[in-house]
Design a protein around this motif. Structure first.
Motif, PDB file in Angstrom:
ATOM      1  N   THR B  65     -68.414 -43.894  -3.397  1.00 22.26           N
ATOM      2  CA  THR B  65     -68.779 -43.641  -4.800  1.00 22.26           C
ATOM      3  C   THR B  65     -68.182 -42.318  -5.292  1.00 22.26           C
ATOM      4  O   THR B  65     -67.762 -42.220  -6.444  1.00 22.26           O
ATOM      5  CB  THR B  65     -70.304 -43.613  -4.946  1.00 22.26           C
ATOM      6  OG1 THR B  65     -70.861 -42.830  -3.911  1.00 22.26           O
ATOM      7  CG2 THR B  65     -70.894 -44.997  -4.921  1.00 22.26           C
ATOM      8  N   SER B  66     -68.134 -41.337  -4.395  1.00 23.26           N
ATOM      9  CA  SER B  66     -67.551 -40.042  -4.775  1.00 23.26           C
ATOM     10  C   SER B  66     -66.049 -40.163  -5.000  1.00 23.26           C
ATOM     11  O   SER B  66     -65.504 -39.575  -5.942  1.00 23.26           O
ATOM     12  CB  SER B  66     -67.809 -38.991  -3.690  1.00 23.26           C
ATOM     13  OG  SER B  66     -69.171 -38.876  -3.465  1.00 23.26           O
ATOM     14  N   ALA B  68     -64.449 -42.892  -5.886  1.00 25.79           N
ATOM     15  CA  ALA B  68     -64.246 -43.667  -7.120  1.00 25.79           C
ATOM     16  C   ALA B  68     -64.450 -42.796  -8.351  1.00 25.79           C
ATOM     17  O   ALA B  68     -63.648 -42.839  -9.301  1.00 25.79           O
ATOM     18  CB  ALA B  68     -65.202 -44.852  -7.141  1.00 25.79           C
ATOM     19  N   GLY B 111     -72.065 -44.708  -0.008  1.00 28.83           N
ATOM     20  CA  GLY B 111     -72.660 -43.732  -0.924  1.00 28.83           C
ATOM     21  C   GLY B 111     -73.792 -44.314  -1.737  1.00 28.83           C
ATOM     22  O   GLY B 111     -74.403 -43.620  -2.543  1.00 28.83           O
TER      23      GLY B 111
END
Lengths: 71, 174
Positions: B65-66, B68, B111
Motif C-alpha cells: 500500500t505504501s 502504491a 499493508g
C-alpha cells in the motif's frame, strides 16, 4: 508510526459485489409502446462510472490471483 | 509517550512561491481518465526492470500500500494524472502488485493488516543489511588504522650514537 495511507482505505472500501452487482435481466414490458429504459437514468450507464470500471479491473486481477493460489 | 515529529511537511505559503501553472500538477494532467491511467500503469509495471525492482522492494518488507501510494503521488506531482484519478486507481495498483508478488512466489506485506505476517517470523532483511553495513564500516576503519603510518606518535630511531666518555676527574675509565 503508521501514518494515513489512502491506499489502505481505498482498497478496503472497494466492495466489488456492491459496485459490480449481478446482471439484472431486463423486465419485459407489457405493451409495444411501453418504455424500455428508465427515463430517470437515461444516459447514465454503469460503464460510464469510473468506480465501476476500476472495480472491474480489480475483479479481473483478483480472480487471476485466486487462480494462482488455487493452482 | 512523545509524539513523533515529522519535518517533511511543506512550509505554510510554500505553494505560492511559484507562478500559478508553473508546477506540473497545476497544469492539465497527461491522462485525464481512469482507463488511460490504468493503461499507463499496467504498461509501466509490465517492464522487466520495474518488476525486478518491485520484487526487491517487496522482499525487503515494504508494504504494498505504501509503494502504491508513493507511486501515484509521484505521478500526480509530475502531472501524469490528477489526484482524484490517482485515488481511484490505487486499488488496481495494490491488486496488481499483489499479483506480481504471488506470481514471483515471494512473501510480501500487503499493508492491509495491522501486523505484517512476515515480520513476525523472521528478522527483517533491511535490519540485516544495516547491521552488515555498520560492521563493514567498522572493519574498514580498523583496516585503515592498521595501514596508516602513525604520524602523531613520535618515531624512535635507533641511531648508533657514540658513547659519551666521562669527562670528570672521578669518571671511570675503561
Amino acid at each position: 508510526m503508521r501514518g494515513f495511507n489512502p491506499a489502505i482505505v481505498a482498497h478496503m472500501n472497494l466492495d466489488l459485489d456492491e459496485i459490480i452487482g449481478k446482471e439484472k435481466k431486463p423486465s419485459k414490458s407489457a405493451g409495444l409502446l411501453a418504455p424500455k429504459k428508465n427515463m430517470m437514468n437515461r444516459g447514465q450507464s454503469k460503464a460510464d462510472n469510473p468506480l465501476y470500471r476500476v472495480a472491474n479491473h480489480v475483479k479481473i486481477l483478483r480472480d487471476k490471483r485466486n487462480e494462482l493460489k488455487d493452482a | 509517550m512523545l509524539k513523533e515529529q515529522t519535518f517533511d511537511a511543506p512550509i505554510p505559503g510554500m505553494s505560492m512561491t511559484h507562478e500559478l501553472g508553473a508546477r506540473p500538477w497545476q497544469s492539465p494532467p497527461k491522462y485525464a481518465t481512469v482507463d488511460d491511467t490504468i493503461e499507463y500503469y499496467l504498461e509501466r509495471m509490465s517492464s522487466e526492470e520495474f518488476l525486478d525492482q518491485l520484487t526487491d522492494v517487496m522482499e525487503m518488507g515494504v508494504p504494498i500500500t505504501s509503494i502504491a501510494n508513493t507511486m501515484q503521488l509521484g505521478n500526480v506531482m509530475e502531472g501524469v494524472h490528477s489526484v482524484d484519478v490517482g485515488m481511484l486507481v490505487l486499488p488496481v495498483l495494490v491488486e496488481m502488485m499483489m499479483l506480481v508478488g504471488d506470481s514471483a512466489g515471494i512473501e510480501y506485506d500487503s499493508g492491509l493488516s495491522k501486523e505484517a505476517p512476515m515480520n513476525k517470523k523472521r528478522t527483517r532483511n533491511t535490519l540485516v543489511a544495516k547491521t552488515a553495513r555498520k560492521l563493514q564500516i567498522q572493519l574498514n576503519e580498523q583496516d585503515g588504522k592498521e595501514d596508516k603510518p602513525m604520524v602523531d606518535e613520535p618515531i624512535e630511531m635507533e641511531e648508533d650514537m657514540p658513547e659519551e666518555k666521562p669527562k670528570g676527574l672521578m669518571g671511570r675509565r675503561q
